[in-house]
Design a protein around this motif. Structure first.
Motif, PDB file in Angstrom:
ATOM      1  N   TYR A   1       1.130  -0.988   0.272  1.00  0.00           N
ATOM      2  CA  TYR A   1      -0.146   0.265   0.283  1.00  0.00           C
ATOM      3  C   TYR A   1       0.655   1.085  -0.322  1.00  0.00           C
ATOM      4  O   TYR A   1       0.704   2.508  -0.550  1.00  0.00           O
ATOM      5  CB  TYR A   1      -1.027  -0.142   0.473  1.00  0.00           C
ATOM      6  CG  TYR A   1      -1.942  -0.689   0.690  1.00  0.00           C
ATOM      7  CD1 TYR A   1      -3.663  -0.088   0.473  1.00  0.00           C
ATOM      8  CD2 TYR A   1      -2.268  -1.809   0.794  1.00  0.00           C
ATOM      9  CE1 TYR A   1      -4.447  -1.323   0.000  1.00  0.00           C
ATOM     10  CE2 TYR A   1      -3.230  -2.831   1.086  1.00  0.00           C
ATOM     11  CZ  TYR A   1      -4.249  -2.471   0.459  1.00  0.00           C
ATOM     12  OH  TYR A   1      -5.701  -2.888  -0.147  1.00  0.00           O
ATOM     13  N   GLY A   2       1.827   1.207   0.486  1.00  0.00           N
ATOM     14  CA  GLY A   2       2.842   2.824   0.622  1.00  0.00           C
ATOM     15  C   GLY A   2       4.021   2.543  -1.111  1.00  0.00           C
ATOM     16  O   GLY A   2       3.812   3.863  -1.777  1.00  0.00           O
ATOM     17  N   PHE A   3       3.138   1.637  -1.572  1.00  0.00           N
ATOM     18  CA  PHE A   3       4.143   1.390  -2.795  1.00  0.00           C
ATOM     19  C   PHE A   3       2.969   2.453  -3.783  1.00  0.00           C
ATOM     20  O   PHE A   3       3.661   3.051  -4.501  1.00  0.00           O
ATOM     21  CB  PHE A   3       4.849  -0.030  -3.558  1.00  0.00           C
ATOM     22  CG  PHE A   3       4.485  -0.136  -5.045  1.00  0.00           C
ATOM     23  CD1 PHE A   3       5.815   0.329  -5.547  1.00  0.00           C
ATOM     24  CD2 PHE A   3       3.398  -1.036  -5.130  1.00  0.00           C
ATOM     25  CE1 PHE A   3       6.038  -0.279  -6.580  1.00  0.00           C
ATOM     26  CE2 PHE A   3       3.558  -1.081  -6.706  1.00  0.00           C
ATOM     27  CZ  PHE A   3       4.841  -0.429  -7.493  1.00  0.00           C
TER      28      PHE A   3
ATOM     29  N   PRO B   1      -8.101   8.016  -3.052  1.00  0.00           N
ATOM     30  CA  PRO B   1      -8.034   7.593  -1.835  1.00  0.00           C
ATOM     31  C   PRO B   1      -8.310   6.272  -2.300  1.00  0.00           C
ATOM     32  O   PRO B   1      -8.353   6.188  -3.264  1.00  0.00           O
ATOM     33  CB  PRO B   1      -9.103   7.838  -1.589  1.00  0.00           C
ATOM     34  CG  PRO B   1      -9.938   9.318  -2.081  1.00  0.00           C
ATOM     35  CD  PRO B   1      -8.612   9.413  -3.628  1.00  0.00           C
ATOM     36  N   ILE B   2      -6.976   5.247  -1.491  1.00  0.00           N
ATOM     37  CA  ILE B   2      -6.053   4.590  -2.149  1.00  0.00           C
ATOM     38  C   ILE B   2      -7.914   3.791  -0.192  1.00  0.00           C
ATOM     39  O   ILE B   2      -7.266   3.621   1.055  1.00  0.00           O
ATOM     40  CB  ILE B   2      -5.765   3.680  -1.710  1.00  0.00           C
ATOM     41  CG1 ILE B   2      -4.653   4.027  -3.036  1.00  0.00           C
ATOM     42  CG2 ILE B   2      -5.318   1.897  -2.280  1.00  0.00           C
ATOM     43  CD1 ILE B   2      -2.810   4.135  -3.300  1.00  0.00           C
ATOM     44  N   LYS B   3      -8.770   2.529  -0.581  1.00  0.00           N
ATOM     45  CA  LYS B   3      -9.277   1.495   0.773  1.00  0.00           C
ATOM     46  C   LYS B   3      -9.031   0.175   0.660  1.00  0.00           C
ATOM     47  O   LYS B   3      -8.743  -0.332  -0.253  1.00  0.00           O
ATOM     48  CB  LYS B   3     -10.804   1.420   0.055  1.00  0.00           C
ATOM     49  CG  LYS B   3     -11.578   1.200   0.840  1.00  0.00           C
ATOM     50  CD  LYS B   3     -13.157   1.089   1.282  1.00  0.00           C
ATOM     51  CE  LYS B   3     -14.082   0.546   2.151  1.00  0.00           C
ATOM     52  NZ  LYS B   3     -13.798   1.405   3.527  1.00  0.00           N
ATOM     53  N   SER B   4      -8.700   0.510   2.185  1.00  0.00           N
ATOM     54  CA  SER B   4      -7.501  -0.957   2.232  1.00  0.00           C
ATOM     55  C   SER B   4      -9.275  -1.819   2.330  1.00  0.00           C
ATOM     56  O   SER B   4     -10.216  -1.744   2.703  1.00  0.00           O
ATOM     57  CB  SER B   4      -7.183  -0.804   3.382  1.00  0.00           C
ATOM     58  OG  SER B   4      -6.349  -2.193   4.330  1.00  0.00           O
ATOM     59  N   GLN B   5      -8.102  -3.818   2.152  1.00  0.00           N
ATOM     60  CA  GLN B   5      -9.412  -4.034   2.813  1.00  0.00           C
ATOM     61  C   GLN B   5      -9.691  -4.480   3.934  1.00  0.00           C
ATOM     62  O   GLN B   5      -8.339  -4.205   5.019  1.00  0.00           O
ATOM     63  CB  GLN B   5      -8.460  -5.768   1.631  1.00  0.00           C
ATOM     64  CG  GLN B   5      -8.808  -5.964   0.171  1.00  0.00           C
ATOM     65  CD  GLN B   5      -7.639  -7.117   0.583  1.00  0.00           C
ATOM     66  OE1 GLN B   5      -8.714  -8.236   0.545  1.00  0.00           O
ATOM     67  NE2 GLN B   5      -7.280  -7.319  -0.397  1.00  0.00           N
ATOM     68  N   ILE B   6     -10.981  -5.347   4.200  1.00  0.00           N
ATOM     69  CA  ILE B   6     -10.930  -5.317   5.270  1.00  0.00           C
ATOM     70  C   ILE B   6     -10.006  -6.002   6.144  1.00  0.00           C
ATOM     71  O   ILE B   6      -9.985  -5.977   6.943  1.00  0.00           O
ATOM     72  CB  ILE B   6     -12.307  -5.440   5.446  1.00  0.00           C
ATOM     73  CG1 ILE B   6     -13.887  -4.778   5.013  1.00  0.00           C
ATOM     74  CG2 ILE B   6     -13.244  -5.975   6.673  1.00  0.00           C
ATOM     75  CD1 ILE B   6     -15.142  -4.822   5.046  1.00  0.00           C
ATOM     76  N   TYR B   7      -9.764  -6.574   5.714  1.00  0.00           N
ATOM     77  CA  TYR B   7      -9.283  -7.952   6.328  1.00  0.00           C
ATOM     78  C   TYR B   7      -7.414  -7.923   4.724  1.00  0.00           C
ATOM     79  O   TYR B   7      -8.439  -9.054   3.811  1.00  0.00           O
ATOM     80  CB  TYR B   7      -9.694  -9.486   6.612  1.00  0.00           C
ATOM     81  CG  TYR B   7     -10.542  -9.367   7.764  1.00  0.00           C
ATOM     82  CD1 TYR B   7     -10.069  -8.983   8.488  1.00  0.00           C
ATOM     83  CD2 TYR B   7     -11.828  -9.426   6.999  1.00  0.00           C
ATOM     84  CE1 TYR B   7     -10.888  -9.078  10.604  1.00  0.00           C
ATOM     85  CE2 TYR B   7     -13.178  -9.020   8.126  1.00  0.00           C
ATOM     86  CZ  TYR B   7     -13.159  -8.731   9.560  1.00  0.00           C
ATOM     87  OH  TYR B   7     -13.570  -9.027  10.127  1.00  0.00           O
ATOM     88  N   LYS B   8      -6.825  -7.773   5.496  1.00  0.00           N
ATOM     89  CA  LYS B   8      -5.707  -7.967   4.287  1.00  0.00           C
ATOM     90  C   LYS B   8      -4.817  -9.353   4.016  1.00  0.00           C
ATOM     91  O   LYS B   8      -4.433 -10.010   3.248  1.00  0.00           O
ATOM     92  CB  LYS B   8      -4.417  -6.973   4.622  1.00  0.00           C
ATOM     93  CG  LYS B   8      -4.868  -5.598   4.743  1.00  0.00           C
ATOM     94  CD  LYS B   8      -3.791  -4.852   4.512  1.00  0.00           C
ATOM     95  CE  LYS B   8      -4.012  -3.186   4.984  1.00  0.00           C
ATOM     96  NZ  LYS B   8      -2.770  -2.110   5.118  1.00  0.00           N
ATOM     97  N   SER B   9      -4.948 -10.104   4.889  1.00  0.00           N
ATOM     98  CA  SER B   9      -5.010 -11.106   5.026  1.00  0.00           C
ATOM     99  C   SER B   9      -5.141 -12.682   3.782  1.00  0.00           C
ATOM    100  O   SER B   9      -5.067 -13.147   3.564  1.00  0.00           O
ATOM    101  CB  SER B   9      -4.924 -12.117   6.543  1.00  0.00           C
ATOM    102  OG  SER B   9      -6.022 -12.821   6.647  1.00  0.00           O
ATOM    103  N   THR B  10      -6.246 -11.979   2.771  1.00  0.00           N
ATOM    104  CA  THR B  10      -6.749 -12.842   1.795  1.00  0.00           C
ATOM    105  C   THR B  10      -6.311 -12.630   0.979  1.00  0.00           C
ATOM    106  O   THR B  10      -5.675 -11.976   0.240  1.00  0.00           O
ATOM    107  CB  THR B  10      -8.619 -12.322   1.844  1.00  0.00           C
ATOM    108  OG1 THR B  10      -8.671 -10.901   1.674  1.00  0.00           O
ATOM    109  CG2 THR B  10      -9.102 -12.638   2.963  1.00  0.00           C
ATOM    110  N   LEU B  11      -6.270 -13.759   0.159  1.00  0.00           N
ATOM    111  CA  LEU B  11      -5.860 -14.015  -1.006  1.00  0.00           C
ATOM    112  C   LEU B  11      -6.536 -13.621  -2.422  1.00  0.00           C
ATOM    113  O   LEU B  11      -6.046 -13.635  -3.731  1.00  0.00           O
ATOM    114  CB  LEU B  11      -4.672 -14.969  -1.785  1.00  0.00           C
ATOM    115  CG  LEU B  11      -3.686 -15.471  -0.210  1.00  0.00           C
ATOM    116  CD1 LEU B  11      -2.934 -16.939  -0.438  1.00  0.00           C
ATOM    117  CD2 LEU B  11      -2.229 -14.347  -0.925  1.00  0.00           C
ATOM    118  N   SER B  12      -7.699 -14.257  -1.963  1.00  0.00           N
ATOM    119  CA  SER B  12      -9.157 -14.018  -2.996  1.00  0.00           C
ATOM    120  C   SER B  12     -10.518 -13.363  -2.664  1.00  0.00           C
ATOM    121  O   SER B  12     -10.010 -13.209  -1.667  1.00  0.00           O
ATOM    122  CB  SER B  12      -9.821 -15.765  -3.485  1.00  0.00           C
ATOM    123  OG  SER B  12      -9.865 -15.779  -2.334  1.00  0.00           O
ATOM    124  N   PRO B  13     -11.391 -13.031  -3.876  1.00  0.00           N
ATOM    125  CA  PRO B  13     -12.647 -12.367  -3.161  1.00  0.00           C
ATOM    126  C   PRO B  13     -13.478 -12.980  -3.016  1.00  0.00           C
ATOM    127  O   PRO B  13     -14.866 -12.915  -2.285  1.00  0.00           O
ATOM    128  CB  PRO B  13     -13.136 -12.343  -4.299  1.00  0.00           C
ATOM    129  CG  PRO B  13     -12.426 -11.851  -5.685  1.00  0.00           C
ATOM    130  CD  PRO B  13     -10.882 -13.482  -5.189  1.00  0.00           C
TER     131      PRO B  13
END
Length: 381
Positions: free
Chosen positions: A324-326, A334-346
């Protein structure tokens, strides 16, 4: 504790996400991946062939965490679901206050009018309502009217396919919660409601999937020329290594954080060993991804115009340090973060939407079901 889960497929593996539902609160539990590949074949046959493996993995989570899976949702590939936006006026029997039951009947009327008899409606997502010449983004409850004009997004599959899905899960004695269209699961992976212009990009294995949401509805875009595989192929070509070795190098040594020093790693290539500069590897990968994303964002901007929007990213790149820093170095909005970043898929988005159906709920409240039944009763009697 009761939980729900959703199964989704990518081109190189399958994923299952688990979600708890205690006291109306939704909590992500975990996502697991399986080396089961749907290679463009029949999804029904694929499920029948692998349902025991899916069931075994689900039971492992149930036993390990002392949980019980209440429903299993199935996230469908984008190409499997049909969609169209339709608009029609629904006429009430008399002028009256609009109730949740009226909205339910109006939506059902559009399904019956625009879908074939052998179609199964997966999603009926209202875009706009019009009552007495006034437009409403939300259901115009309690407004007095004789008719309601509804614009809605219909997404459907064949009824036979849905019954086949039910049969697959019945064979494993599991409660099938229904199907979730891939684009809707992706949107729900990040966003909780439609608000302004929202964009989500999923960098999947072979393709890139994009959902754009605004007041006019949804725009679903599928790019076949960019994905995680293309990143690996570029890495393999640049450093003259195999695709398999490129994937190993990516997961072991690629980071989006800044390197202030030069370090070399030794990797085995065939019967020999080669030295690779970690700094060179990272600089190449970041440059490659930046160029691809800038191209995508330029095309998205052409579709959206000058409107302000938020953007979110889903997929395997999110697990890398500093991603996200990149992004913030070359994305100015604005960049919205995933609710749970640890996921690999939708997959989390699919189970989350299956549990809430927040885009299709006519009215938010504790007694939605009873309000709807009462509204239908009053309409007919």
């Amino acid at each position: 504790m009761n939980i729900d889960c959703a199964i989704v497929f990518d081109e190189d593996k399958s994923f299952i996400s688990f979600l708890s539902l205690e006291k109306r609160k939704l909590d992500f539990i975990q996502e697991i991946e399986l080396p089961l590949v749907l290679r463009g074949g029949d999804i029904i046959d694929f499920l029948y062939d692998n349902i025991e493996i899916f069931d075994k993995k689900i039971k492992e989570i149930e036993n390990k965490k002392s949980l019980t899976v209440r429903k299993i949702f199935l996230g469908l590939p984008w190409s499997f679901v049909n969609s169209k936006v339709v608009s029609e006026t629904y006429i009430l029997k008399r002028k009256k206050k609009i109730t949740p039951g009226d909205i339910f009947l109006a939506k059902s009327y559009l399904e019956n009018k625009f879908l074939d008899w052998d179609d199964f409606c997966v999603h009926n997502i209202p875009i706009r309502f019009k009552v007495e010449g006034v437009d409403y983004d939300n259901p115009p409850l309690n407004c007095w009217a004789k008719k309601i004009k509804v614009k809605t997004l219909l997404m459907w599959i064949k009824d036979k396919a849905f019954k086949d899905f039910e049969s697959v899960f019945d064979s494993s004695d599991r409660n099938f919660g229904g199907v979730i269209a891939g684009p809707i699961g992706l949107f729900s992976h990040v966003y909780e409601k439609k608000q302004g212009v929202q964009v989500v990009i999923s960098i999947d294995y072979g393709k890139c999937h994009i959902v754009i949401s605004d007041k006019n509805g949804f725009n679903f875009i599928e790019y076949g020329d960019f994905g995680f595989k293309k990143i690996l192929e570029s890495l393999a070509k640049e450093f003259i290594i195999s695709l398999y070795l490129a994937e190993e190098v990516f997961f072991r040594y690629i980071s989006f954080k800044e390197f202030s020093y030069s370090k070399e790693v030794t990797v085995k290539k065939g019967d020999s060993y080669i030295n690779l500069s970690v700094q060179s590897l990272n600089m190449f990968v970041k440059k490659n991804i930046k160029e691809e994303l800038e191209r995508l964002i330029k095309e998205i901007r052409q579709l959206i115009g000058d409107k302000d929007f938020t953007i979110a990213f889903v997929g395997r790149l999110n697990l890398k340090e500093g991603f996200y820093g990149f992004l913030k170095k070359f994305i100015t909005f604005p960049i919205k973060s995933q609710i749970y970043k640890s996921t690999l898929s939708p997959s989390f988005g699919c189970v989350r939407y299956g549990a809430t159906r927040f885009l299709e709920n006519e009215h938010k409240g504790k007694n939605l079901f009873f309000q709807r039944i009462l509204g239908i009763y009053n309409e007919y009697f």
